[in-house]
Motif scaffolding. Structure first.
Motif, PDB file in Angstrom:
ATOM      1  N   LEU A  53       0.830  -1.197   0.000  1.00 42.20           N
ATOM      2  CA  LEU A  53       0.000   0.000   0.000  1.00 42.20           C
ATOM      3  C   LEU A  53       0.866   1.248   0.000  1.00 42.20           C
ATOM      4  O   LEU A  53       1.965   1.261   0.545  1.00 42.20           O
ATOM      5  N   LYS A  95      -2.878  -2.149  -4.664  1.00 40.46           N
ATOM      6  CA  LYS A  95      -4.220  -2.731  -4.643  1.00 40.46           C
ATOM      7  C   LYS A  95      -4.759  -2.930  -6.051  1.00 40.46           C
ATOM      8  O   LYS A  95      -5.204  -4.023  -6.409  1.00 40.46           O
ATOM      9  N   ASN A 117     -10.856  -3.360  -1.913  1.00 38.37           N
ATOM     10  CA  ASN A 117     -11.123  -3.537  -0.490  1.00 38.37           C
ATOM     11  C   ASN A 117     -11.205  -5.016  -0.117  1.00 38.37           C
ATOM     12  O   ASN A 117     -10.752  -5.418   0.963  1.00 38.37           O
ATOM     13  N   LEU A 131      -7.707  -6.286   0.249  1.00 34.51           N
ATOM     14  CA  LEU A 131      -7.061  -5.864   1.492  1.00 34.51           C
ATOM     15  C   LEU A 131      -7.584  -6.647   2.691  1.00 34.51           C
ATOM     16  O   LEU A 131      -6.804  -7.080   3.549  1.00 34.51           O
ATOM     17  N   VAL A 132      -8.887  -6.849   2.748  1.00 36.92           N
ATOM     18  CA  VAL A 132      -9.495  -7.395   3.960  1.00 36.92           C
ATOM     19  C   VAL A 132      -9.504  -8.918   3.968  1.00 36.92           C
ATOM     20  O   VAL A 132      -9.383  -9.547   5.021  1.00 36.92           O
ATOM     21  N   ILE A 170       0.653  -7.627   4.188  1.00 37.15           N
ATOM     22  CA  ILE A 170       0.309  -6.265   3.773  1.00 37.15           C
ATOM     23  C   ILE A 170       1.423  -5.340   4.233  1.00 37.15           C
ATOM     24  O   ILE A 170       1.757  -5.299   5.422  1.00 37.15           O
ATOM     25  N   ARG A 205      -4.121   6.439   6.801  1.00 42.84           N
ATOM     26  CA  ARG A 205      -5.253   5.608   6.375  1.00 42.84           C
ATOM     27  C   ARG A 205      -5.816   4.720   7.473  1.00 42.84           C
ATOM     28  O   ARG A 205      -6.641   3.854   7.180  1.00 42.84           O
ATOM     29  N   ARG A 206      -5.415   4.924   8.707  1.00 36.97           N
ATOM     30  CA  ARG A 206      -5.823   4.009   9.765  1.00 36.97           C
ATOM     31  C   ARG A 206      -7.345   3.876   9.876  1.00 36.97           C
ATOM     32  O   ARG A 206      -7.878   2.764   9.907  1.00 36.97           O
ATOM     33  N   GLU A 216      -9.737   4.547   7.706  1.00 36.41           N
ATOM     34  CA  GLU A 216     -10.327   3.924   6.515  1.00 36.41           C
ATOM     35  C   GLU A 216     -10.094   2.420   6.513  1.00 36.41           C
ATOM     36  O   GLU A 216     -11.005   1.636   6.241  1.00 36.41           O
ATOM     37  N   ILE A 217      -8.867   2.002   6.827  1.00 31.59           N
ATOM     38  CA  ILE A 217      -8.538   0.574   6.799  1.00 31.59           C
ATOM     39  C   ILE A 217      -9.269  -0.167   7.912  1.00 31.59           C
ATOM     40  O   ILE A 217      -9.820  -1.254   7.703  1.00 31.59           O
ATOM     41  N   PHE A 270     -10.473  -4.676   8.650  1.00 33.10           N
ATOM     42  CA  PHE A 270      -9.116  -5.218   8.532  1.00 33.10           C
ATOM     43  C   PHE A 270      -8.667  -5.815   9.859  1.00 33.10           C
ATOM     44  O   PHE A 270      -8.955  -5.280  10.928  1.00 33.10           O
ATOM     45  N   GLN A 278      -6.481  -2.092  13.829  1.00 36.15           N
ATOM     46  CA  GLN A 278      -7.720  -2.842  13.678  1.00 36.15           C
ATOM     47  C   GLN A 278      -8.622  -2.576  14.876  1.00 36.15           C
ATOM     48  O   GLN A 278      -8.159  -2.140  15.930  1.00 36.15           O
TER      49      GLN A 278
END
Length: 1419
Positions: free
Chosen positions: A879, A894, A1024, A1027-1028, A1034, A1044-1045, A1047-1048, A1053, A1078
């Motif tokens: 990322l 991504k 997405n 990512l998840v 990652i 981006r914490r 959003e992720i 996540f 997370q």
């Protein structure tokens, strides 16, 4: 006690007027072979009296400290009966060392009893009110520094008794003490233990215990006396500032806060300070800000005995109980006057104004009685000089019962976008001018935090201030380059300069103000349009504006001409005679979209052409969202008759994207504070710094992994034995005593259920940990499954022979818990990280790994090694924008991964069609992943079942197995035909068939993974999902994680392992965010993070912080890695380096006592050969003044040295003429200014000339950490003072970058006198100070490193320059007089054509001009 200090009126008593400190040092300690002359009379007459006469001038103190006065003279002279002035001098120079950021306490370790005596003397003198002000400040500063270094056992032993529970003897009543003891069983036990210890002590010990428990109380009484004293305001203020710093330090860490907080509250220190004349003096704004900081920590809600956060509900209930008690007392004893208060709701009396209105009805005597009934102190010792009266009683009651502001509300109220008030706030400007002479009202980063909320609060304040400081410097730099001047009329400006980061604009047009959301008075958003005139910009500058992305922050300024020849900004003036402007207003905005002049998005815009060429665009329209909170406030100002700020905005400024991520990071911290973020339970106490430092190590955890498949970690049995020298190997009985890898190791036996481990008993835990470290290792093996006949399916195996320390790091990294790996230069930190990832990936297929690094460069280096492992590429995800620089064929972003999935889909479906054709099965089986899955279940799996039923039957033979194999046609294109040979055994044929099954099943496994991407339609949904769900490894930078914490995490996540590379270069908050990447498990409330691996080197560079106050005073440059090491968390030290020649490695091995060299350094020819044209493989070359000058400083901290720049380039030219590849040479400079100067000289002398070309890189030492090259030319730059290279962490980086050759340019006598650099300089000084060259050699030479050879001495840069010139002329003549100038398509000279991409360096002149702040560190 020794006699009191004696003052002297002579400023040079005992020292001749012309005698310098250097000469004095030579006479008294530097040049003496025996003990230094430290007679008391000499110390006083030649040092104390002279310093006192100079008013302890900082320049003199700094000079003496650099001359090693403390370690070589003062401390050796100390005895128990030493005079007081010697004690004060020692304390003074401890403070000087603290300001210089150099190690302190190791000096005292060899004499612990004498240090204990010194410490007691310092404490005693702190209570002496007759001392002069400088002495008192020095002694108090010594104590402050000591309490900031509690990780040092020698310091902790002396400091801890001063803040123990025994200080509760000083509480004003037994009732108050009993109430405090009743709050905790721990406190009650500690009180009893302290009482028993006192009763068992002898008389001298009892006297010391009494002194220890009364010291802080006496100091506080003296402080109260001073703040109420009507004497010298200046001296009282300086002392009070330092003592407030001390108190803030005490209450901001749990071990020192635990008992001190009760004494501070009992003394009503905050109310007394607030009412003092010192506080009310308008000159003491610093003390008022310190008061607020101290009040914050005193009121901070935390359980002082464990560090557990009190929930908001619990703290509210506690405050309500206090108010309830107040109401009961009021009703019982003051019903006539306080009856209304007794029946008020809590909210009305929790506010200061409401409570004050009720209590104002009481007389002074009644207020005193009310305080007594509430167990608040009303009487003070005479020496405190406290004015007792109505004001104090009322303020004491208000302070005790008003509701404190919680830190969550405080953080949420802060704006993350700056205005001129934020950028030029007095507190921020004070930090810019910080020189260490006075404390600051900012929180510090030290060993421990009160709780996670406290850590996040401190991080937010410091990160915000650091970001705003950098923004202030950047916008000032841009405006300065634009050179605003008064226009034709008084209200206009003209711009005589240019900056690619700033453009003049007309006032922004407000095009939309959205209605406020429900419950808010602020607009939902405020949209504005800004017209940019880009017609006058060159292509590079215009592209910078075109590349603005959504959410990028730009700054709108109102620049006005100044009436003075100085820059005046909001009351702050910086004397700059050439400035004729000021920044009156500043507003920040977030980019929404960039449009062309016709209002179309740039990606859709038609490119105008004129006569076939692209026309220069005239305008850009920039849509931005203004700060809606500030906009509402600005509208309110207009309503009050004040001018409209937005009508006066006339300049827009952008910043480099790498430095402009501040808002997203601040938003992340705000969200973490609001969410009351947690860490995994097993890691929480270690992070905060509490309890046993070993508690999070895997040997102390119950869920440690007993057995693990180490796969390709060990190359053979001998390697396995060498990797565990302290443990016995116990092979499986059925496999014999020696067998090949792979190895499955059982490191621990199963725990006994009858005797579970009690986590409270540390001694037992330690014994069990020791048993685990020596227990035999049970070793077993297995036959790796066949992967099929195609080489593409063959596993990629490790070829590195890991050292025992590396193996220990790999073992720890694969276990649950915290692993801290210290990796000196060249010890294979990246290889260790990749192998940990490899083992986690294969051993735990259901787990996911988050990989974080400080820089894109380091992350890409690690990621490229991961790509080369036996890891399915579909499980890899990179990322961030740094992915573009990955040196791999495939894209791991991504969207790149999604495209790769779809590309692979076509190939795998084609294989399905080929498989169907080989089986004569008609149909569109390769049409989609769904049809392929149907084909697999209906045809492939039954075919395999029939085959295996026959192959495993007793009647199976080689011929029958071959005959029944159903996929002969499909595997007809496999190499090494025939695939099945009839002369092979049945077992071999079955293994071959198993490999074929693996190949076929892998096709359908891959298609099953691709299937969701076939179903999902939107690119964002596909990304997405990847990512998840799909990605298992990652990778991202710490900055990207901070941005981006939210959003992720919102996508669901989760990760099980966190591996952090370059951890010592990452700030604490950027280390924390990946740990909280997370959301907690909704059922258990726990984070699923099982292991954290931190890899780095705290003895190399720390995080770069630009603001000197935040870096030095607040310790904001401290990394989590360094703090854990300071706390004593178990660490694994990699102890064998394989980068440098052993001779070069000696220059930094003194920093790592256990560091040795890998065997290949003595075996490979490149390390045995000498450097062609040089007598030595490393040399410190003395560079005197050039053209009458040494270092220069054209702008603050932008330090240059022309002589060294010319020498570095001449040396590079010499090497190129001998045939050294340009890609193998890097030039490093200690300062960004010197880097810029070297680039200028290179551009003038080398760029475009194919004799020379450009070196691989020209960089600062700070930016080159993590890099290496064969040959390094290092310019130290300084000629007047050592500067920040006294920080040996930077010296370590500088000396450890070269593999084969290191040539250092600098002022030899200057750096040779630096105490911190002494070990390295002693080795460098063994070789001549002038460069020695050898003749008749070309690169590469066959001469061995130890061969004797005569050298030609270069007598300075002019001599070397002439030598290079003559060599160049000879070379040109040999080439027939032709030298090619390589140019690009625009006709500009570039680097050497045959050097390759890696040889070309970006000179970056435009970026250097626009970025004068970054990469520069103040000396």
């Amino acid at each position: 006690m020794a006699p009191a200090l004696e003052s002297s009126t002579s400023n040079m008593t005992g020292a001749p007027a012309g005698e310098s400190w250097e000469q004095l040092a030579e006479d008294l300690w530097l040049s003496r072979l025996n003990a230094p002359d430290s007679r008391p009379g000499i110390v006083k007459s030649k040092i104390w009296d002279r310093l006192e006469g100079e008013a302890f001038n900082w320049r003199s103190l700094s000079s003496l400290e650099s001359l090693q006065i403390l370690e070589r003279y003062l401390w050796p002279a100390y005895t128990e009966d030493a005079p007081n002035h010697l004690v004060v001098l020692i304390a003074t120079f401890v403070g000087v060392k603290q300001r210089a950021r150099v190690p302190i306490w190791d000096i005292f370790v060899d004499r612990p009893e004498q240090f204990s005596s010194l410490f007691h003397r310092v404490l005693s003198l702190n209570l002496d009110s007759t001392l002069p002000s400088f002495a008192k400040l020095s002694l108090l500063s010594f104590v402050v520094v000591a309490f900031q270094s509690l990780e040092k056992p020698i310091v902790r032993k002396e400091s801890a008794p001063l803040v123990s529970i025994s200080i509760w003897h000083n509480l004003h009543s037994e009732a108050v003490r009993d109430k405090a003891l009743d709050q905790s069983v721990v406190a009650r036990k500690a009180w009893r233990a302290a009482h028993k210890r006192y009763e068992a002590a002898d008389d001298p010990s009892k006297a010391k215990l009494r002194f220890d428990r009364s010291w802080l109380y006496t100091l506080l009484l003296d402080f109260l006396r001073q703040v109420n004293d009507s004497g010298s305001v200046t001296e009282s203020a300086q002392y009070s500032q330092r003592l407030l710093e001390f108190l803030i330090d005490l209450v901001s860490q749990l071990p020192t806060r635990r008992y001190v907080i009760t004494v501070i509250k009992d003394l009503n220190l905050l109310p007394i300070l607030k009412l003092s004349g010192l506080f009310e003096d308008e000159r003491n704004s610093l003390i008022r800000e310190q008061y607020l900081l101290l009040q914050h920590f005193v009121d901070f809600v935390v359980y002082d005995y464990s560090g557990h956060s009190s929930k908001l509900k619990t703290s509210y209930e506690s405050h309500c109980n206090a108010l309830s008690n107040l109401q009961r007392v009021a009703m019982k004893h003051f019903e006539a006057k306080l009856k209304v208060l007794a029946f008020c709701n809590y909210a009305s009396i929790a506010e200061r104004s409401g409570l004050e209105s009720h209590l104002g009805a009481l007389s002074e005597e009644e207020l005193e009685r009310l305080c007594s009934l509430l167990q608040l102190r009303t009487q003070y010792p005479r020496q405190a000089n406290v004015t007792i009266g109505r004001r104090l009683y009322l303020e004491t009651l208000l302070a005790a019962f008003e509701r404190p502001v919680d830190f969550q509300s405080m953080v949420s109220d802060f704006s993350t976008l700056p205005t001129e008030d934020d950028l030029y706030d007095q507190s921020l400007l004070r930090t810019e001018e910080y020189d260490g002479s006075q404390p600051l009202p900012i929180p510090k980063f030290n060993l421990q935090y009160l709780n996670l909320g406290d850590f996040l609060w401190r991080s937010f304040l410091l990160y915000r201030s650091e970001a705003f400081f950098e923004i202030q410097k950047d916008i000032e730099s841009v405006v300065r380059r634009m050179r605003p001047r008064p226009g034709a009329d008084a209200s206009s400006l003209r711009y005589d300069g240019f900056s690619r980061m700033g453009v003049p604009i007309l006032k922004p047009a407000i095009i939309e103000v959205a209605q406020p959301q429900v419950g808010s008075s602020k607009p939902a958003f405020v949209r504005a349009e800004i017209i940019l005139d880009v017609n006058h910009l060159n292509n590079n500058a215009r592209v910078g504006w075109d590349d603005l992305r959504p959410n990028d922050v730009v700054f709108l300024l109102c620049v006005k001409s100044s009436d003075h020849a100085s820059m005046s900004m909001n009351g702050h003036s910086t004397i700059r005679p050439d400035y004729e402007w000021k920044i009156k207003y500043a507003r920040a905005a977030e980019v929404v979209q960039v449009l062309d002049g016709n209002g179309r998005p740039l990606r859709d815009a038609q490119v105008p052409q004129t006569n076939g060429s692209v026309a220069r665009p005239a305008q850009r329209r920039l849509l931005v969202n203004l700060d809606r909170v500030k906009y509402k406030g600005d509208l309110d100002r207009v309503a009050q008759g004040k001018p409209d700020i937005y009508q006066s905005l006339n300049v827009i400024v952008r910043r480099n994207r790498k430095e402009n991520n501040f808002k997203a990071t601040l938003d992340t911290i705000q969200s973490l504070v609001a969410a009351n973020t947690h860490l995994p339970t097993w890691f929480r106490d270690s992070f905060l710094g509490y309890g046993d430092p070993c508690s999070s190590h895997y040997t102390r955890l119950l869920n440690k992994i007993r057995s693990l498949d180490y796969r390709d970690t060990f190359l053979d049995w001998q390697h396995l034995e060498q990797s565990f020298p302290e443990r016995t190997l116990q092979p499986a009985a059925e496999l014999g005593s020696v067998f090949p890898p792979p190895y499955v190791l059982q490191l621990f036996d199963e725990p006994s259920e009858a005797e579970p481990m009690n986590p409270r008993k540390r001694r037992r835990e330690q014994m069990e940990s020791d048993n685990l470290a020596t227990a035999p290792i049970k070793v077993s093996s297995y036959t790796p499954p066949k992967t099929g006949p195609y080489p593409v399916d063959a596993p990629r195996l490790n070829k590195i022979r890991f050292t025992p320390a590396q193996t220990e790091a790999i073992t720890s990294g694969t276990q649950p818990g915290l692993s801290v790996v210290v990796g000196p230069p060249g010890t294979g930190k990246t290889d260790v990280a990749t192998q940990i990832i490899n083992l986690l990936y294969h051993n735990f297929p259901g787990e996911r790994i988050l990989l974080v690094a400080h820089s894109n460069q380091a992350l890409n280096q690690l990621f490229q090694k991961i790509v080369a492992l036996d890891i399915d590429s579909r499980h890899l995800l990179r990322l961030g924008h740094g992915e573009e620089d990955l040196d791999t064929e495939a894209s791991f972003s991504k969207h790149g991964r999604v495209e790769s999935f779809m590309d692979n889909r076509s190939g795998f479906l084609a294989e399905v069609d080929r498989l169907a054709a080989s089986m004569n099965v008609e149909g569109a089986h390769g049409n989609s992943c769904e049809t392929a899955d149907y084909f697999n279940k209906v045809y492939i799996q039954p075919a395999w079942s029939r085959f295996w039923d026959h192959a495993h039957s007793p009647a199976a033979s080689s011929d029958s197995i071959i005959e029944n194999f159903p996929f002969h046609i499909y595997f007809a294109n496999a190499p090494n035909q025939p695939l099945f040979s009839p002369d092979k055994h049945v077992e071999d044929l079955i293994a071959i068939a198993a490999g074929c099954e693996y190949h076929i099943s892998r096709i359908f496994t891959e298609l099953e993974a691709i299937r969701p991407f076939e179903i999902l339609r939107q690119p964002r949904d596909k990304a997405n999902y990847l990512l998840v769900k799909e990605a298992r490894i990652i990778a991202m930078t710490s900055t990207h994680a901070s941005i981006r914490r939210a959003e992720i995490a919102s996508l669901g996540f989760h990760c099980d392992s966190l591996i952090m590379e370059e951890a010592a270069q990452i700030t604490e908050i950027e280390s924390f965010v990946p740990c909280a990447m997370q959301n907690p498990d909704p059922r258990s409330g726990e984070l699923p993070l099982k292991r954290i691996v931190l890899i780095g080197d705290h003895l190399q560079n720390s995080p770069i912080i630009q603001n000197p106050a935040f870096r030095q005073y607040a310790n904001f440059e401290q990394s989590l890695f360094l703090r854990l090491v300071r706390l004593g968390v178990p660490t694994i030290h990699l102890d064998q380096q394989g980068r440098c020649r052993p001779s070069i490695a000696e220059l930094f091995q003194w920093r790592y006592p256990s560091l040795t060299n890998l065997p290949h350094l003595n075996q490979l020819p490149e390390f045995a050969r000498a450097n062609a044209g040089f007598k030595y493989d490393y040399q410190f070359i003395d560079v005197p003044d050039y053209q009458g000058h040494g270092e220069r400083e054209p702008s603050p901290h932008f330090i240059q040295n022309l002589g060294e720049a010319e020498y570095a380039v001449a040396l590079y030219q010499y090497m190129r003429l001998l045939g050294y590849p340009a890609r193998d040479i890097s030039i490093l400079a200690a300062y960004a200014g010197q880097r810029a100067l070297i680039r200028d000289v290179l551009a003038h002398r080398c760029a475009g000339n194919n004799l020379f070309g450009l070196p691989r890189m020209v960089s600062t030492v700070d930016k080159y950490q993590g890099e290496q090259n064969d040959y390094i030319i290092l310019s130290l730059t300084r000629s007047e003072s050592v500067g920040y290279l006294r920080d040996v962490r930077r010296l370590t980086v500088a000396l450890s970058r070269a593999r084969l050759g290191l040539y250092i340019l600098g002022r030899r006598d200057l750096f040779g006198s630096c105490f911190e650099m002494k070990p390295a300089m002693q080795m460098l000084e063994r070789r001549p100070s002038k460069l020695l060259l050898t003749t008749g050699e070309m690169y590469p030479t066959q001469r061995l490193l130890n061969d004797e050879v005569d050298g030609v001495e270069m007598d300075g840069v002019e001599h070397l320059g002439q030598y290079v010139y003559e060599m160049s002329q000879a070379k040109i003549k040999a080439l027939g007089g032709e030298v090619t100038m390589v140019r690009d398509g625009d006709g500009n000279a570039v680097g050497e054509g045959d050097a390759g991409e890696a040889d070309v360096v970006d000179l970056g002149f435009e970026e250097e001009e626009e970025d004068p702040l970054h990469e520069q560190v103040a000396p």
